[in-house]
Scaffold this active site. Structure first.
Site, PDB file in Angstrom:
ATOM      1  N   TYR A   1       0.844  -1.195   0.000  1.00  0.00           N
ATOM      2  CA  TYR A   1       0.000   0.000   0.000  1.00  0.00           C
ATOM      3  C   TYR A   1       0.880   1.246   0.000  1.00  0.00           C
ATOM      4  O   TYR A   1       2.030   1.216   0.421  1.00  0.00           O
ATOM      5  CB  TYR A   1      -0.941   0.003   1.205  1.00  0.00           C
ATOM      6  CG  TYR A   1      -2.099  -0.963   1.086  1.00  0.00           C
ATOM      7  CD1 TYR A   1      -3.376  -0.528   0.753  1.00  0.00           C
ATOM      8  CD2 TYR A   1      -1.912  -2.330   1.311  1.00  0.00           C
ATOM      9  CE1 TYR A   1      -4.438  -1.409   0.654  1.00  0.00           C
ATOM     10  CE2 TYR A   1      -2.968  -3.225   1.209  1.00  0.00           C
ATOM     11  CZ  TYR A   1      -4.234  -2.759   0.879  1.00  0.00           C
ATOM     12  OH  TYR A   1      -5.286  -3.635   0.775  1.00  0.00           O
ATOM     13  N   GLU A   2       0.298   2.345  -0.450  1.00  0.00           N
ATOM     14  CA  GLU A   2       1.036   3.578  -0.686  1.00  0.00           C
ATOM     15  C   GLU A   2       1.714   4.134   0.564  1.00  0.00           C
ATOM     16  O   GLU A   2       2.703   4.851   0.478  1.00  0.00           O
ATOM     17  CB  GLU A   2       0.061   4.616  -1.253  1.00  0.00           C
ATOM     18  CG  GLU A   2       0.686   5.874  -1.779  1.00  0.00           C
ATOM     19  CD  GLU A   2      -0.362   6.792  -2.376  1.00  0.00           C
ATOM     20  OE1 GLU A   2      -0.168   8.011  -2.294  1.00  0.00           O
ATOM     21  OE2 GLU A   2      -1.374   6.289  -2.904  1.00  0.00           O
ATOM     22  N   SER A   3       1.193   3.796   1.739  1.00  0.00           N
ATOM     23  CA  SER A   3       1.760   4.307   2.983  1.00  0.00           C
ATOM     24  C   SER A   3       3.079   3.653   3.347  1.00  0.00           C
ATOM     25  O   SER A   3       3.720   4.047   4.320  1.00  0.00           O
ATOM     26  CB  SER A   3       0.759   4.131   4.127  1.00  0.00           C
ATOM     27  OG  SER A   3       0.251   2.803   4.133  1.00  0.00           O
ATOM     28  N   GLY A   4       3.505   2.637   2.586  1.00  0.00           N
ATOM     29  CA  GLY A   4       4.804   2.019   2.827  1.00  0.00           C
ATOM     30  C   GLY A   4       4.739   0.644   3.445  1.00  0.00           C
ATOM     31  O   GLY A   4       5.769   0.109   3.863  1.00  0.00           O
TER      32      GLY A   4
END
Length: 259
Positions: free
Chosen positions: A53-56
């Protein structure tokens, strides 16, 4: 197998989208329908799919569907969490993501996505959330899967604004560009599956879901949609897939309501 009354069109869409993922893929997941499909794939036929996911969060295995990329469920269930710059620079731009799974507000005949605004740019009717990481995902992932509900509002001839590149305004937006992924390779809706034509990149219906007619798809599409000469029938969901999907959504609803 099931009869057409055993599942909804939304469930048909999610199961079909989930089946597009394979074991061993590294998938950059968008929130919403893509997250639902990606996690169903992980719970069924592709337990070794790596969800990012984009949050890492790397190799995350959420028990419930996240509300956003900042949902603590993603970090808590991940193998590890890295910084957002590392996620994009090393993992995504480094060519380590095999597929990006995206949703959108608008899509056009060349699979360009719009999540910026509806109407004129200088005086929009509606402001949308924006691109987030989708433009970078669509540029750098090996390929892109798109899933959204089929309607004339969503499927327009030309998007009002290209937030995320599909194949450009003329289908040639990726031609001759180095170090760029294939772009959208399939679009999965609650009515059908589409793929870009191999020559001019215009989206073409390759599979109809059970009980869906060509006329229904055309009525829900804002341009004269093409159909493949050999039009397939999308396989129905299995009882196992439906049971796991329904339990996942029920767990999510309980968790998000504080139960």
């Amino acid at each position: 197998m099931n009869t057409a009354t055993d599942y909804t069109s939304a469930e048909m869409m999610t199961v079909t989208a989930a089946r597009a993922l394979e074991n061993g893929m590294t998938c950059f997941v968008g929130i919403g329908l893509p997250s639902e499909a990606a996690n169903l794939a992980r719970l069924t036929h592709a337990p070794e799919v790596v969800l990012i996911y984009e949050s890492g969060t790397l190799q995350t295995k959420p028990d419930v569907l996240p509300l956003s990329i900042g949902d603590g469920e993603l970090c808590e269930s991940a193998l590890t969490t890295v910084s957002v710059p590392e996620m994009f620079r090393y993992w995504l731009q480094g060519g380590k993501v095999s597929v990006g799974f995206l949703g959108t507000a608008q899509i056009d005949r060349y699979a360009n996505l719009n999540t910026t605004l509806i109407g004129d740019y200088t005086a929009p009717k509606v402001r949308l959330p924006g691109g987030g990481g989708a433009p970078e995902i669509a540029t750098n992932a090996g390929e892109v899967f798109i899933t959204l509900k089929h309607s004339p509002r969503a499927f327009v001839r030309d998007v009002d604004f290209i937030t995320t590149l599909g194949f450009g305004r003329d289908g040639k937006g990726r031609d001759g560009v180095p170090n760029i992924g294939k772009g959208p390779t399939r679009v999965i809706t609650d009515l059908c599956v589409m793929k870009p034509d191999p020559v001019d990149r215009e989206l073409t219906v390759v599979s109809l879901h059970p009980g869906v007619s060509r006329e229904q798809v055309q009525e829900a599409t804002g341009w004269d949609i093409r159909f493949a000469p050999e039009l397939a029938a999308t396989p129905e969901p299995s009882d196992h897939e439906l049971a796991l999907l329904r339990e996942l959504k029920a767990r999510t609803e309980r968790a998000h309501s504080g139960q």
